[in-house]
Design an enzyme around this catalytic site. Sequence first.
Site, short mmCIF file in Angstrom:
data_model
loop_
_atom_site.label_atom_id
_atom_site.label_comp_id
_atom_site.label_asym_id
_atom_site.label_seq_id
_atom_site.Cartn_x
_atom_site.Cartn_y
_atom_site.Cartn_z
N TYR A 93 0.10 -5.34 8.66
CA TYR A 93 -0.70 -4.44 7.37
C TYR A 93 -0.77 -5.56 6.33
O TYR A 93 -1.74 -5.91 5.73
CB TYR A 93 0.33 -3.60 6.95
CG TYR A 93 -0.37 -2.77 5.93
CD1 TYR A 93 -1.62 -1.96 5.89
CD2 TYR A 93 0.08 -2.79 4.41
CE1 TYR A 93 -2.06 -1.24 4.85
CE2 TYR A 93 -0.43 -2.15 3.54
CZ TYR A 93 -1.38 -1.18 3.54
OH TYR A 93 -1.97 -0.87 2.64
N SER A 140 -3.44 -3.54 -1.72
CA SER A 140 -2.20 -3.13 -1.73
C SER A 140 -1.17 -4.05 -2.51
O SER A 140 -1.53 -5.08 -2.60
CB SER A 140 -1.86 -3.30 -0.19
OG SER A 140 -0.47 -2.86 -0.19
#
Length: 657
Positions: free
Chosen positions: A554, A541
Amino acid sequence: MKSLWNDQEAAKFSGDLAQRVYSSRLLGRDPSLVLHGGGNTSVKVKEINVFGEEEEILCVKGSGWDLETIEAAGFSPCRLAHLLRLAGLPALSDLQMAKELKGCLTNPAAPMPSVEAILHATLPGKFVDHTHADALISITNTAAGRQRVNEVYGDRVVCIPYVMPGFKLARLCAELFRQHSHPGTVGLVLMNHGLFSFGDTAKIAYERMIELASMAEDYLARNNAWKLPASTLTAPTSSHRAELAAFRRELSGAMGGPAILTTHSDAAALAFAQRADVGEISQQGPATPDHVIRTKRLPLVGRDLAAYRIAYSDYFTGLAAKSGQQLTMLDAAPRVIVDRELGVLTAGRTAKEASIASDIYHHTMDIVLRATALGGWKALPAADIFDVEYWDLEQAKLRGAGRAPGFAGEIALVTGAASGIGRACVDSLLKRGAAVVGLDINPAITSLCARPDFHGITCDLTQQASLAAALEEAVRKFGGLDMLVLNAGIFPPGATIAEMSLELWRKVMNINLDANFLLMREAHPLLKLAPNGGRVVVIGSKNVPAPGPGAAAYSASKAAVNQLARVAALEWGRDRIRINSLHPNMVFDTALWTPEILASRAKHYGLSVEDYKTNNVLKTEVSSRDVAELAAEMCGPLFAKTTAAQVPVDGGNDRVI
Ligand code: ZN
């Protein structure tokens, strides 16, 4: 066996060629008559040639077409007079015959005519049908086969001793038919091979074929050799993935490149594999030469997979010696392996090939068992099988085929594969020829794509047992693991550190980090055995290099996976496993992003949805497909010398740059 002929349906097919199409499809629908492109049919028609003369044309099934799905374009129009002149020659080599068959076409764009075209030309009747009916093959593959054919048909058929398909067979059939046929003759029995029927209409030829095949079935039933004993055996539950992957590696070496290996532990396969006489009945060779052509190689049997390595090389050397020929095969590997514990294993250069081998071998087992019940299975002698396998036409085909490009024979596993980036990765890997296993907690994964090279498994990656079971299933399905795409993950609703519950933190870590650690650990022994080296792609990510407020769990989980991948790159390099990460950002065509969420986020930044979607340096939109294509390329030769790389796929992000 029942006739599938339907007058109403048939009436929709007008003209000789259309009738030929209709009844060919009926034959093709019954796998106990023809399997995977086996069998062939023809019709004799009249055409006016360019000189205004009427010419007789034999429209015979072209190669590459399957009877079940054949169209008019699948029939090759050959000049009949030319075929009949060829049939009168004393000899014709296979390659000469192939040239002549191609040369006598009235349409050069038509497919290559069947090698049995000359045989079709010599038989009477406008319509000629040819099948490899299982029941007839059971009867002819016995010691007293010839006599049994007499008992079944009397003088209604002409019986032809076994000769390899091709010119010699066509010539022999024409000669014996001339000598032995009479007005009551309705067909031909080719020993160890199949049946021919003929008639002046498509219906007559077809229904005679059904009648001939049914007579063979009835004969088996009368002799208590039709009903096979039911088996209730079930697949072993113990873990076999390590030994299967090791065996697949050996097999891939023998096949000259990665191979798919599928394990079939169905009741019929296990019952066959556990018979006391399996060594004897499985080693005699295939049921018909057609099965050699379609699956290559013969079955092998043994107790433990490690022993096969020696077994198959010895077997093929022996086969070559028996036939007195030089061994010039392209690869010596078996395509069917019989294992007492696991059942039947089938191999191929693609998942489709392995699945065809399975279909054929499941029919072969029935044929062998019925012949055994009838009084003893006796297949073609080894030399004849060797001839079929290494005949000029087959070898030419193999040389022409070469190896499929890309990831053919390789197996990829994608997590979170039911939607979004995972789903796109499945497509990109399939497109490159890989067999793909998709894991997802969503049961829809099992029906994601209905094709032999995809297998979906419902799996909770956070449960060790569920994960181990999924890997076991994947390896039984395709034989091993070459590529792993770690994609599954969750993106929880925004929460600051101050307000985040420990429960949410742990949940995110459990799925995004712990599950990936577990999968990597369990997959390592399999990836180590990948014939071309293992590859892992981590879908990371943008949050790894540029975390965002409100996404602590996250961002931390993705950064931890990133570090895990870097350590894996250090530890696994010696095992020829490379691991690379890509960092996508703002990929909106996933289930995560509903139009409502998209609109609200855009509003939050004071942007239109369009501007929000392209809010990056390149002002471009990033799709799941863009990410998937990069992931697939990372598994390919472009990244062959790269490990531990981190590549952004985000349109350029000024915080990362
Ligand atoms: Zn045939």
